[in-house]
Design a protein around this motif. Structure first.
Motif, mmCIF file in Angstrom:
data_model
loop_
_atom_site.group_PDB
_atom_site.id
_atom_site.type_symbol
_atom_site.label_atom_id
_atom_site.label_comp_id
_atom_site.label_asym_id
_atom_site.label_seq_id
_atom_site.Cartn_x
_atom_site.Cartn_y
_atom_site.Cartn_z
ATOM 1 N N ALA A 55 0.835 -1.192 0.000
ATOM 2 C CA ALA A 55 0.000 0.000 0.000
ATOM 3 C C ALA A 55 0.873 1.247 0.000
ATOM 4 O O ALA A 55 0.632 2.182 -0.759
ATOM 5 C CB ALA A 55 -0.912 -0.006 1.225
ATOM 6 N N LEU A 56 1.932 1.228 0.804
ATOM 7 C CA LEU A 56 2.838 2.370 0.830
ATOM 8 C C LEU A 56 3.511 2.518 -0.523
ATOM 9 O O LEU A 56 3.671 3.602 -1.047
ATOM 10 C CB LEU A 56 3.886 2.188 1.936
ATOM 11 C CG LEU A 56 3.345 2.333 3.357
ATOM 12 C CD1 LEU A 56 4.381 1.865 4.360
ATOM 13 C CD2 LEU A 56 2.942 3.768 3.640
ATOM 14 N N GLY A 57 3.899 1.378 -1.093
ATOM 15 C CA GLY A 57 4.552 1.392 -2.400
ATOM 16 C C GLY A 57 3.620 1.925 -3.475
ATOM 17 O O GLY A 57 4.055 2.453 -4.469
ATOM 18 N N GLY A 58 2.326 1.776 -3.255
ATOM 19 C CA GLY A 58 1.370 2.181 -4.268
ATOM 20 C C GLY A 58 1.052 3.665 -4.252
ATOM 21 O O GLY A 58 0.358 4.170 -5.107
ATOM 22 N N MET A 59 1.552 4.385 -3.272
ATOM 23 C CA MET A 59 1.278 5.819 -3.215
ATOM 24 C C MET A 59 2.265 6.542 -4.104
ATOM 25 O O MET A 59 3.402 6.775 -3.730
ATOM 26 C CB MET A 59 1.396 6.310 -1.769
ATOM 27 C CG MET A 59 0.301 5.705 -0.887
ATOM 28 S SD MET A 59 0.700 5.816 0.850
ATOM 29 C CE MET A 59 0.582 7.564 1.116
ATOM 30 N N GLY A 60 1.808 6.864 -5.302
ATOM 31 C CA GLY A 60 2.688 7.454 -6.314
ATOM 32 C C GLY A 60 3.497 8.604 -5.762
ATOM 33 O O GLY A 60 2.959 9.502 -5.145
ATOM 34 N N GLY A 61 4.801 8.565 -6.019
ATOM 35 C CA GLY A 61 5.657 9.672 -5.638
ATOM 36 C C GLY A 61 6.076 9.652 -4.192
ATOM 37 O O GLY A 61 6.975 10.364 -3.801
ATOM 38 N N MET A 62 5.450 8.813 -3.363
ATOM 39 C CA MET A 62 5.803 8.798 -1.950
ATOM 40 C C MET A 62 6.366 7.439 -1.574
ATOM 41 O O MET A 62 6.380 7.073 -0.411
ATOM 42 C CB MET A 62 4.561 9.078 -1.110
ATOM 43 C CG MET A 62 3.951 10.427 -1.414
ATOM 44 S SD MET A 62 2.301 10.559 -0.743
ATOM 45 C CE MET A 62 2.654 10.427 0.995
ATOM 46 N N SER A 63 6.780 6.708 -2.572
ATOM 47 C CA SER A 63 7.128 5.325 -2.349
ATOM 48 C C SER A 63 8.392 5.171 -1.502
ATOM 49 O O SER A 63 9.378 5.853 -1.714
ATOM 50 C CB SER A 63 7.344 4.655 -3.693
ATOM 51 O OG SER A 63 7.700 3.326 -3.496
ATOM 52 N N GLY A 185 20.231 14.790 -31.089
ATOM 53 C CA GLY A 185 18.990 15.320 -31.666
ATOM 54 C C GLY A 185 17.775 14.489 -31.269
ATOM 55 O O GLY A 185 16.674 14.690 -31.772
ATOM 56 N N LEU A 186 17.986 13.524 -30.353
ATOM 57 C CA LEU A 186 16.902 12.642 -29.913
ATOM 58 C C LEU A 186 16.421 13.068 -28.521
ATOM 59 O O LEU A 186 17.231 13.541 -27.715
ATOM 60 C CB LEU A 186 17.401 11.193 -29.816
ATOM 61 C CG LEU A 186 17.923 10.563 -31.104
ATOM 62 C CD1 LEU A 186 18.670 9.271 -30.793
ATOM 63 C CD2 LEU A 186 16.768 10.288 -32.060
ATOM 64 N N PRO A 187 15.151 12.862 -28.215
ATOM 65 C CA PRO A 187 14.701 13.121 -26.845
ATOM 66 C C PRO A 187 15.346 12.112 -25.882
ATOM 67 O O PRO A 187 15.289 10.907 -26.126
ATOM 68 C CB PRO A 187 13.180 12.892 -26.925
ATOM 69 C CG PRO A 187 12.842 12.955 -28.387
ATOM 70 C CD PRO A 187 14.053 12.468 -29.102
ATOM 71 N N VAL A 188 15.989 12.627 -24.855
ATOM 72 C CA VAL A 188 16.623 11.778 -23.838
ATOM 73 C C VAL A 188 16.062 12.242 -22.496
ATOM 74 O O VAL A 188 16.112 13.432 -22.195
ATOM 75 C CB VAL A 188 18.161 11.929 -23.826
ATOM 76 C CG1 VAL A 188 18.790 11.052 -22.747
ATOM 77 C CG2 VAL A 188 18.747 11.589 -25.199
ATOM 78 N N ALA A 189 15.508 11.331 -21.712
ATOM 79 C CA ALA A 189 14.914 11.733 -20.436
ATOM 80 C C ALA A 189 15.370 10.826 -19.313
ATOM 81 O O ALA A 189 15.761 9.678 -19.534
ATOM 82 C CB ALA A 189 13.392 11.707 -20.542
ATOM 83 N N SER A 190 15.321 11.359 -18.122
ATOM 84 C CA SER A 190 15.625 10.594 -16.915
ATOM 85 C C SER A 190 14.364 10.602 -16.049
ATOM 86 O O SER A 190 13.793 11.656 -15.802
ATOM 87 C CB SER A 190 16.791 11.285 -16.192
ATOM 88 O OG SER A 190 16.787 10.936 -14.836
ATOM 89 N N MET A 191 13.933 9.424 -15.637
ATOM 90 C CA MET A 191 12.719 9.321 -14.796
ATOM 91 C C MET A 191 13.063 8.645 -13.486
ATOM 92 O O MET A 191 13.728 7.604 -13.491
ATOM 93 C CB MET A 191 11.657 8.444 -15.466
ATOM 94 C CG MET A 191 11.188 8.896 -16.797
ATOM 95 S SD MET A 191 10.022 7.659 -17.458
ATOM 96 C CE MET A 191 8.523 8.302 -16.809
ATOM 97 N N ALA A 192 12.582 9.193 -12.383
ATOM 98 C CA ALA A 192 12.767 8.546 -11.080
ATOM 99 C C ALA A 192 11.683 7.478 -10.940
ATOM 100 O O ALA A 192 10.498 7.805 -10.863
ATOM 101 C CB ALA A 192 12.659 9.587 -9.976
ATOM 102 N N VAL A 193 12.090 6.214 -10.934
ATOM 103 C CA VAL A 193 11.082 5.142 -10.975
ATOM 104 C C VAL A 193 10.264 5.043 -9.694
ATOM 105 O O VAL A 193 9.176 4.470 -9.704
ATOM 106 C CB VAL A 193 11.679 3.758 -11.318
ATOM 107 C CG1 VAL A 193 12.130 3.713 -12.750
ATOM 108 C CG2 VAL A 193 12.778 3.360 -10.378
ATOM 109 N N ALA A 194 10.759 5.614 -8.598
ATOM 110 C CA ALA A 194 9.980 5.582 -7.350
ATOM 111 C C ALA A 194 8.650 6.321 -7.522
ATOM 112 O O ALA A 194 7.699 6.060 -6.804
ATOM 113 C CB ALA A 194 10.783 6.197 -6.214
ATOM 114 N N GLY A 195 8.600 7.220 -8.495
ATOM 115 C CA GLY A 195 7.372 7.974 -8.736
ATOM 116 C C GLY A 195 6.358 7.242 -9.610
ATOM 117 O O GLY A 195 5.276 7.742 -9.857
ATOM 118 N N LEU A 196 6.751 6.063 -10.088
ATOM 119 C CA LEU A 196 5.852 5.300 -10.956
ATOM 120 C C LEU A 196 5.032 4.335 -10.140
ATOM 121 O O LEU A 196 5.563 3.640 -9.276
ATOM 122 C CB LEU A 196 6.659 4.449 -11.948
ATOM 123 C CG LEU A 196 7.396 5.140 -13.072
ATOM 124 C CD1 LEU A 196 8.151 4.099 -13.874
ATOM 125 C CD2 LEU A 196 6.397 5.871 -13.951
#
Ligand SMILES: C=C(O[C@@H]1C=C(C(=O)O)C=C[C@H]1O)C(=O)O
Length: 395
Positions: A55-63, A185-196
């Motif tokens: 349940a805690l893990g499921g709280m997006g962004g607060m994992s 020239g390509l889109p390059v992004a970094s995502m924090a997976v804890a927010g997923l």
């Protein structure tokens, strides 16, 4: 992936208060994160214990609990509209993100990339004509978008400083991604997976997703329009607008130590090699335990991406073994050819040649960080086996 266990490294990240040291293995399906179909190892304790963790893990962004494997999928509708789309993925657990960008390499690299773009002197039309950018413009039109209002992230980045300006410095991870984006020239992004929350899908929005704009005050939400391509998670949070035009706040990369998912995308034909090259570059810059880059395309539309360091390193070992075996196969084929030019056993055994090969490879081994003894034993075994193969051709 039935039966997959949460690796011990994940267990270590969980406070001992709720994750005691010794574990008991049970099959548990998350009731919170419906897309997370794995069986998790949960610790001993009351029955509710594992559910609290999930349940805690499921709280997006607060994992506090980052499941080590995330499935990433590109929806069929995306390939129907843009068959040549390639989504490159690179997992790097525990990235130390610093701000300002220090050690200075990310800043220096960004500066060098900016200087190159300045020297090239592209105006708006020149930027739009770059094959990756032109590909994105066509892709946006193919999905009913407007590439002038919502250009791809790379075009926006190139435009922002083409006149001689500098990009704002954000942090070491974002600056590195921006440098690579300017270079490729390509889109390059970094995502924090804890927010997923659960799996990540690149798909047309249904109109029900919630998007939190980057840097916006808490509670600010936007709703992507139905059909707009977004990165969305299992909970229905959109983590981007207009494909990669803007990234959402929930997955933004901030200073600290984070599991990061890097994405490099192309929408132009023949861009696959460019995506691979950018990912290889990223992997080198990020260092171990970065995983093996993975490409999603019309052939392979979905894949699990692990953020467990052990899985990442094993993925790299497997990929290296692929290359080693391919080269070994080539070597075996050449030895078979050599056999055609030998007429007796002593010519096949060629002891002087054996010693020459062993001497050469042991000297080379050192240069590549391979222990000389290992190289010698490997090659003596290899040659012994191949000599038998040659002899069998003779008989
Ligand atoms: C391939 C040859 O023959 C045999 C196989 C060798 C190898 O695998 O390198 C070396 C010497 C021989 O035992 C050769 O003569 O070059």
């Amino acid at each position: 992936m039935p039966g997959r266990r949460v690796p011990s490294s994940t267990a270590r990240r969980i406070p001992s208060r709720i994750w005691p040291a010794s574990g008991r293995r049970v099959a548990l399906r998350s009731s919170v994160n419906a897309s997370c179909q794995d069986n998790w190892t949960v610790p001993p304790g009351p029955k509710w214990c594992g559910r609290v963790i999930l349940a805690l893990g499921g709280m997006g962004g607060m994992s506090i609990f980052t499941p080590p494997v995330r499935t990433v999928t590109v929806a069929d509708a995306v390939f129907t509209a843009v068959p040549q789309y390639v989504l490159g993925l690179l997992a790097r657990p525990a990235v130390p993100v610093s701000s300002p960008s220090s050690p200075a390499y990310a800043d220096a690299r960004l500066r060098a990339a900016e200087d190159r773009v300045h020297a090239r002197g592209s105006d708006r039309a020149g930027i739009a004509a770059l094959p990756p950018v032109a590909g994105w413009r066509a892709a946006h039109r193919a999905v009913g978008g407007d590439p002038v209002r919502h250009p791809c992230a790379a075009e926006a980045l190139l435009r922002r400083h083409a006149g001689g300006g500098r990009l704002p410095r954000i942090n070491s991870a974002v600056d590195l991604a921006n440098a690579l984006s300017l270079e490729s020239g390509l889109p390059v992004a970094s995502m924090a997976v804890a927010g997923l929350d659960g799996e990540l899908t690149v798909r047309p929005a249904t109109g029900t997703e919630v998007f939190h704009p980057l840097g916006s005050p808490a509670g600010t939400v936007e709703a992507p329009a139905p059909g707009e391509v977004v990165y969305a998670d299992a909970a229905g949070t959109a983590h981007s607008r207009h494909w990669n035009w803007r990234q959402g706040d929930t997955v933004r990369t901030v200073p600290g130590t984070h599991d990061l998912l890097f994405t490099v995308e192309c929408a132009h034909a023949g861009g696959r090699a460019e995506v691979s090259a950018a990912l290889a570059e990223l992997r080198t810059e990020l260092g171990p335990p970065a995983g093996e880059p993975l490409l999603l395309d019309a052939e392979r539309r979905s894949a699990p991406v692990s953020f467990d360091p052990l899985d990442c390193l094993r993925g790299r070992i497997d990929a290296l073994d692929d290359r080693i075996l391919a080269l070994l196969g080539e070597r075996v084929a050449v030895v078979r050819e050599v056999a055609r030019y030998k007429s007796d056993e002593s010519a096949v055994r060629a002891p002087a040649r054996v010693e020459q090969v062993v001497r050469r490879v042991t000297a080379l081994a050192d240069r590549h960080g391979v222990p000389a003894g290992l190289a010698e034993r490997l090659y003596r075994l290899l040659i012994e086996e191949l000599t038998e193969l040659e002899l069998s051709h003779l008989r």
